[in-house]
Design a protein around this motif. Structure first.
Motif, PDB file in Angstrom:
ATOM      1  N   ARG A 186      24.868  43.207 -27.871  1.00 46.97           N
ATOM      2  CA  ARG A 186      25.034  41.956 -27.146  1.00 46.97           C
ATOM      3  C   ARG A 186      26.490  41.512 -27.099  1.00 46.97           C
ATOM      4  NH1 ARG A 186      20.505  38.503 -26.508  1.00 46.97           N
ATOM      5  NH2 ARG A 186      18.533  39.486 -27.154  1.00 46.97           N
ATOM      6  N   LYS A 187      27.183  41.562 -28.257  1.00 46.70           N
ATOM      7  CA  LYS A 187      28.560  41.074 -28.322  1.00 46.70           C
ATOM      8  C   LYS A 187      29.480  41.837 -27.376  1.00 46.70           C
ATOM      9  CE  LYS A 187      28.498  39.143 -32.999  1.00 46.70           C
ATOM     10  NZ  LYS A 187      29.117  39.199 -34.347  1.00 46.70           N
ATOM     11  N   SER A 188      29.270  43.171 -27.300  1.00 47.27           N
ATOM     12  CA  SER A 188      30.136  43.965 -26.421  1.00 47.27           C
ATOM     13  C   SER A 188      29.869  43.640 -24.952  1.00 47.27           C
ATOM     14  CB  SER A 188      29.932  45.457 -26.680  1.00 47.27           C
ATOM     15  OG  SER A 188      28.642  45.884 -26.257  1.00 47.27           O
TER      16      SER A 188
ATOM     17  N   PHE B 138      31.472  40.851 -19.894  1.00 46.83           N
ATOM     18  CA  PHE B 138      31.300  39.783 -18.913  1.00 46.83           C
ATOM     19  C   PHE B 138      32.594  38.988 -18.767  1.00 46.83           C
ATOM     20  CE2 PHE B 138      26.393  39.251 -19.431  1.00 46.83           C
ATOM     21  CZ  PHE B 138      26.210  40.367 -18.626  1.00 46.83           C
ATOM     22  N   ALA B 139      33.246  38.721 -19.893  1.00 44.98           N
ATOM     23  CA  ALA B 139      34.513  37.975 -19.854  1.00 44.98           C
ATOM     24  C   ALA B 139      35.582  38.773 -19.113  1.00 44.98           C
ATOM     25  CB  ALA B 139      34.969  37.654 -21.278  1.00 44.98           C
ATOM     26  N   ASP B 140      35.606  40.099 -19.344  1.00 46.54           N
ATOM     27  CA  ASP B 140      36.588  40.951 -18.657  1.00 46.54           C
ATOM     28  C   ASP B 140      36.308  41.027 -17.151  1.00 46.54           C
ATOM     29  OD1 ASP B 140      37.974  41.471 -20.981  1.00 46.54           O
ATOM     30  OD2 ASP B 140      36.894  43.335 -21.406  1.00 46.54           O
ATOM     31  N   MET B 141      35.031  40.957 -16.780  1.00 44.85           N
ATOM     32  CA  MET B 141      34.687  41.018 -15.359  1.00 44.85           C
ATOM     33  C   MET B 141      35.292  39.854 -14.585  1.00 44.85           C
ATOM     34  SD  MET B 141      30.720  42.262 -15.230  1.00 44.85           S
ATOM     35  CE  MET B 141      30.206  43.715 -16.170  1.00 44.85           C
ATOM     36  N   GLU B 142      35.406  38.705 -15.263  1.00 40.50           N
ATOM     37  CA  GLU B 142      36.015  37.536 -14.623  1.00 40.50           C
ATOM     38  C   GLU B 142      37.432  37.860 -14.141  1.00 40.50           C
ATOM     39  OE1 GLU B 142      34.655  34.540 -14.147  1.00 40.50           O
ATOM     40  OE2 GLU B 142      32.837  34.598 -15.385  1.00 40.50           O
ATOM     41  N   LYS B 143      38.130  38.731 -14.906  1.00 40.49           N
ATOM     42  CA  LYS B 143      39.498  39.112 -14.533  1.00 40.49           C
ATOM     43  C   LYS B 143      39.518  39.940 -13.254  1.00 40.49           C
ATOM     44  CE  LYS B 143      40.729  39.229 -19.431  1.00 40.49           C
ATOM     45  NZ  LYS B 143      41.187  40.082 -20.575  1.00 40.49           N
ATOM     46  N   PHE B 144      38.390  40.599 -12.952  1.00 39.68           N
ATOM     47  CA  PHE B 144      38.278  41.406 -11.738  1.00 39.68           C
ATOM     48  C   PHE B 144      37.638  40.610 -10.587  1.00 39.68           C
ATOM     49  CE2 PHE B 144      38.666  44.623 -15.006  1.00 39.68           C
ATOM     50  CZ  PHE B 144      39.423  45.623 -14.400  1.00 39.68           C
ATOM     51  N   GLY B 145      37.466  39.307 -10.804  1.00 41.34           N
ATOM     52  CA  GLY B 145      36.911  38.465  -9.752  1.00 41.34           C
ATOM     53  C   GLY B 145      35.408  38.480  -9.663  1.00 41.34           C
ATOM     54  N   VAL B 146      34.720  39.046 -10.691  1.00 41.08           N
ATOM     55  CA  VAL B 146      33.263  39.074 -10.710  1.00 41.08           C
ATOM     56  C   VAL B 146      32.787  37.986 -11.669  1.00 41.08           C
ATOM     57  CG1 VAL B 146      31.193  40.432 -11.163  1.00 41.08           C
ATOM     58  CG2 VAL B 146      33.224  41.541 -10.202  1.00 41.08           C
ATOM     59  N   GLU B 147      32.250  36.915 -11.120  1.00 38.55           N
ATOM     60  CA  GLU B 147      31.805  35.784 -11.919  1.00 38.55           C
ATOM     61  C   GLU B 147      30.381  36.016 -12.431  1.00 38.55           C
ATOM     62  OE1 GLU B 147      31.226  30.936 -11.351  1.00 38.55           O
ATOM     63  OE2 GLU B 147      31.044  32.300  -9.651  1.00 38.55           O
ATOM     64  N   ILE B 148      30.197  35.902 -13.757  1.00 39.89           N
ATOM     65  CA  ILE B 148      28.875  36.039 -14.362  1.00 39.89           C
ATOM     66  C   ILE B 148      28.411  34.660 -14.821  1.00 39.89           C
ATOM     67  CG2 ILE B 148      27.484  37.102 -16.166  1.00 39.89           C
ATOM     68  CD1 ILE B 148      28.501  39.087 -14.101  1.00 39.89           C
ATOM     69  N   ILE B 149      27.286  34.224 -14.288  1.00 35.17           N
ATOM     70  CA  ILE B 149      26.762  32.899 -14.604  1.00 35.17           C
ATOM     71  C   ILE B 149      25.609  33.020 -15.609  1.00 35.17           C
ATOM     72  CG2 ILE B 149      25.575  30.874 -13.652  1.00 35.17           C
ATOM     73  CD1 ILE B 149      27.124  31.324 -11.080  1.00 35.17           C
ATOM     74  N   LYS B 150      25.664  32.189 -16.631  1.00 38.27           N
ATOM     75  CA  LYS B 150      24.628  32.150 -17.665  1.00 38.27           C
ATOM     76  C   LYS B 150      23.733  30.943 -17.407  1.00 38.27           C
ATOM     77  CE  LYS B 150      24.238  31.537 -22.703  1.00 38.27           C
ATOM     78  NZ  LYS B 150      25.016  31.373 -23.957  1.00 38.27           N
TER      79      LYS B 150
END
Length: 330
Positions: free
Chosen positions: A46-48, A53-65
């Motif tokens: 889970r942690k990885s 998910f946090a790194d994806m934000e840097k690529f412009g991919v927003e992950i919503i929880k």
């Protein structure tokens, strides 16, 4: 596939999976995400995954929880293209005559990669090629690229130019001779792609249907006609030319019933025409057009609520066109 065999691709598979399988209406729980990754031969804690998910934000991919009851769901939010934008692009591809059926299907399939698989299925209705005229020249995309390359390199091009004959076959114009011209621009009008070019032989700027151009090659000669092209107003081309068929330019006066005003605003734009009232429910305006049979046909198609009133020579030309048309029906 054994577990963990593709660990080095974990981030790539995770991002691919989230983009394909989630959207604003479809989400995955963490157990479901881990289960999907295992299908790719990837195991993940889970942690990885949270870190990815946090790194994806840097690529412009927003992950919503999102918390729903006791379950926590995750899905992709903002994308490079919104679904409405992709639908708009699909419609543009579908309505373009210069794009072949095969190329249309290929492009639409690629467009579906910008949205989730669920959103992509909503595009399927638009993927069906309707019963309309489509180009049969598969090389049109390469033609466009060649023309742009010639323009960027300030070079002339040569090509064979074709037309349809009565047997539904494409035959070369000018007896198969090469056309050698100076390309200056490309425009999309009447659902077709046109090249704007200077023809040195008769000293005019002309339009050529890109899908009727074949065997294009770039010449070593520099382009000509820069002065003529600068005087050529491309922004007015689709407004003044009907069916992209040239004709002699004239400023004409048209009278119309006020209910028809939208037709002229759509055609010529608000900036280029001014309406003048001439009666209780009628108005008139003047505008420059390329006078041709296609222009006359456009006027006839609007019926008695529209009439051409000037100049006199164009009015007479319209009358002769109408007379010849009806005499030919006998």
């Amino acid at each position: 596939m054994s577990r963990g065999t593709n660990q080095k691709f974990k981030f790539t598979y995770l991002m691919k999976m989230m983009q394909e399988k989630t959207d604003d209406d479809h989400a995955l729980t963490m157990p479901q995400i881990r289960e999907e990754l295992e299908k790719y031969g990837v195991t993940a804690e889970r942690k990885s995954i949270y870190a990815d998910f946090a790194d994806m934000e840097k690529f412009g991919v927003e992950i919503i929880k999102e918390q729903i009851g006791r379950e926590t769901y995750y899905h992709v939010g903002t994308r490079a293209f919104e679904l409405a934008e992709v639908k708009l692009l699909v419609d543009a591809i579908q309505s373009s005559k210069f794009i072949t059926q095969t190329k249309s299907r290929n492009l639409i399939t690629k467009m579906k990669s910008f949205v989730s698989q669920y959103q992509g299925s909503t595009l399927q209705r638009q993927v069906i090629i309707n019963d309309r005229v489509k180009s049969m020249n598969e090389s049109v995309f390469y033609n466009v690229d060649e023309v742009y390359t010639a323009i960027n390199e300030n070079k002339k091009i040569r090509f064979k130019y074709y037309k349809w004959d009565i047997n539904k076959k494409l035959i070369a114009r000018k007896g198969g001779d090469w056309f050698e011209i100076s390309p200056w621009g490309l425009t999309w009008a009447d659902e077709n792609y046109y090249m704007i070019a200077y023809d040195e032989w008769d000293g005019n700027v002309k339009t050529y249907r890109v899908d009727k151009m074949m065997r294009i090659s770039i010449l070593d000669e520099k382009r000509e006609g820069q002065k003529e092209f600068k005087a050529f107003d491309m922004s007015k081309l689709s407004k003044t030319t009907f069916g992209m068929y040239g004709g002699h330019k004239k400023r004409v006066k048209i009278q119309f019933e006020n209910s028809m005003c939208g037709v002229f605003l759509d055609r010529f734009g608000k900036e280029d025409i001014n309406f003048k009232p001439i009666g209780e429910n009628w108005s008139e305006f003047s505008v420059e057009v390329s006078v041709s049979q296609h222009f006359f046909g456009w006027l006839f198609g609007m019926g008695p609520k529209v009439r051409l009133v000037g100049p006199d020579d164009v009015v007479e030309e319209l009358k002769e066109y109408g007379k010849a048309y009806f005499e030919n029906m006998r």
